[in-house]
Design an enzyme around this catalytic site. Structure first.
Site, PDB file in Angstrom:
ATOM      1  N   HIS A 198       0.533  -1.765   0.316  1.00  0.00           N
ATOM      2  CA  HIS A 198       0.308   0.295   0.257  1.00  0.00           C
ATOM      3  C   HIS A 198       0.663   1.681   0.219  1.00  0.00           C
ATOM      4  O   HIS A 198       1.782   0.888   0.288  1.00  0.00           O
ATOM      5  CB  HIS A 198      -0.956   0.091   1.232  1.00  0.00           C
ATOM      6  CG  HIS A 198      -0.751  -0.449   2.930  1.00  0.00           C
ATOM      7  ND1 HIS A 198       0.052  -1.047   2.855  1.00  0.00           N
ATOM      8  CD2 HIS A 198      -0.037   0.755   3.477  1.00  0.00           C
ATOM      9  CE1 HIS A 198       0.480  -1.048   3.971  1.00  0.00           C
ATOM     10  NE2 HIS A 198       0.796   0.100   4.469  1.00  0.00           N
ATOM     11  N   HIS A 220       0.788   4.950   0.969  1.00  0.00           N
ATOM     12  CA  HIS A 220       1.258   6.106   1.830  1.00  0.00           C
ATOM     13  C   HIS A 220       0.145   7.839   1.164  1.00  0.00           C
ATOM     14  O   HIS A 220       1.536   7.806   0.531  1.00  0.00           O
ATOM     15  CB  HIS A 220       1.340   6.626   3.111  1.00  0.00           C
ATOM     16  CG  HIS A 220       1.515   5.329   3.928  1.00  0.00           C
ATOM     17  ND1 HIS A 220       0.887   4.928   5.022  1.00  0.00           N
ATOM     18  CD2 HIS A 220       2.173   3.735   3.973  1.00  0.00           C
ATOM     19  CE1 HIS A 220       1.040   4.209   5.707  1.00  0.00           C
ATOM     20  NE2 HIS A 220       2.313   3.606   4.989  1.00  0.00           N
TER      21      HIS A 220
END
Ligand code: AMP
Ligand code: ZN
Length: 137
Positions: free
Chosen positions: A100, A102
C-alpha cells in the site's frame, strides 16, 4: 484474496473503512491512525507484499490510481504539500503485508517528521552502488 489479510478483508467489504476510491485494479481508504487529516492508503486489489510482485495492468492500474487519488486529496483538502511513500518490509515499517502507498497531506509547521541522519558515502562507494543497482535493472 488472502483471508488472513486485514486489507484484503477491507477490500472485500468484511471490515468497515472510509473508502475514497476503487476501480478494477486499486482501492483507497482513509488510514485509521492518520499522521495528518486526509492520510489515505492506496493499494492493489490483488494481495501482494512487494512492489516487484505486481506486473502488467495491476502495476499500471495501481500507479494510475495513486496519481488519481493524490490529485483528489490535493483538490479536496488543498494541502501545501504531500508525502507519498511505501513502507516495504518489516524493517522499513511495513506492518500490513498487503502492498500500500501512503498519501499524507502536509502543511508548514504540522510537526510531521521523516528526518533521519544522512549516511556518509565515499566517492567510490557511490560509483560501486550505482553500478550494482543499474546492472540488475
Ligand atoms: P504500514 O506501516 O506502511 O504497513 O501502514 C499500515 C497502515 O495501516 C498504518 O498507517 C495503520 O494506521 C493503517 N491501518 C491499520 N489498520 C487499519 C484499518 N482497519 N483501516 C485503515 N487503516 C488501517
Ligand atoms: Zn491482502
Amino acid at each position: 484474496m488472502s483471508v488472513d489479510c486485514l486489507f484484503c478483508r477491507i477490500i472485500a467489504g468484511e471490515i468497515p473503512s472510509y473508502n475514497v476510491y476503487e476501480d478494477e485494479f486499486a482501492f483507497a481508504f482513509l488510514d485509521i491512525n492518520p499522521i495528518a487529516r486526509g492520510h489515505t492508503l492506496v493499494l492493489p486489489r490483488v494481495h501482494v507484499t512487494k512492489l516487484a510482485e505486481l506486473e502488467g495492468e495491476a502495476l499500471s492500474g495501481l500507479a494510475a490510481a495513486l496519481q488519481r487519488v493524490a490529485a483528489g486529496v490535493e483538490k479536496a483538502l488543498e494541502p501545501e504539500g504531500l508525502n507519498i511513500f511505501i513502507n516495504q518490509g518489516e524493517v522499513a515499517g511495513q506492518v500490513i503485508p498487503h502492498l500500500h502507498a501512503h498519501i499524507v497531506p502536509r502543511e508548514k509547521g504540522d510537526g510531521v517528521r521523516f528526518e533521519t541522519p544522512v549516511v556518509k558515502l565515499a566517492e567510490e562507494e557511490f560509483g560501486k552502488v550505482s553500478e550494482l543497482i543499474s546492472k540488475t535493472i
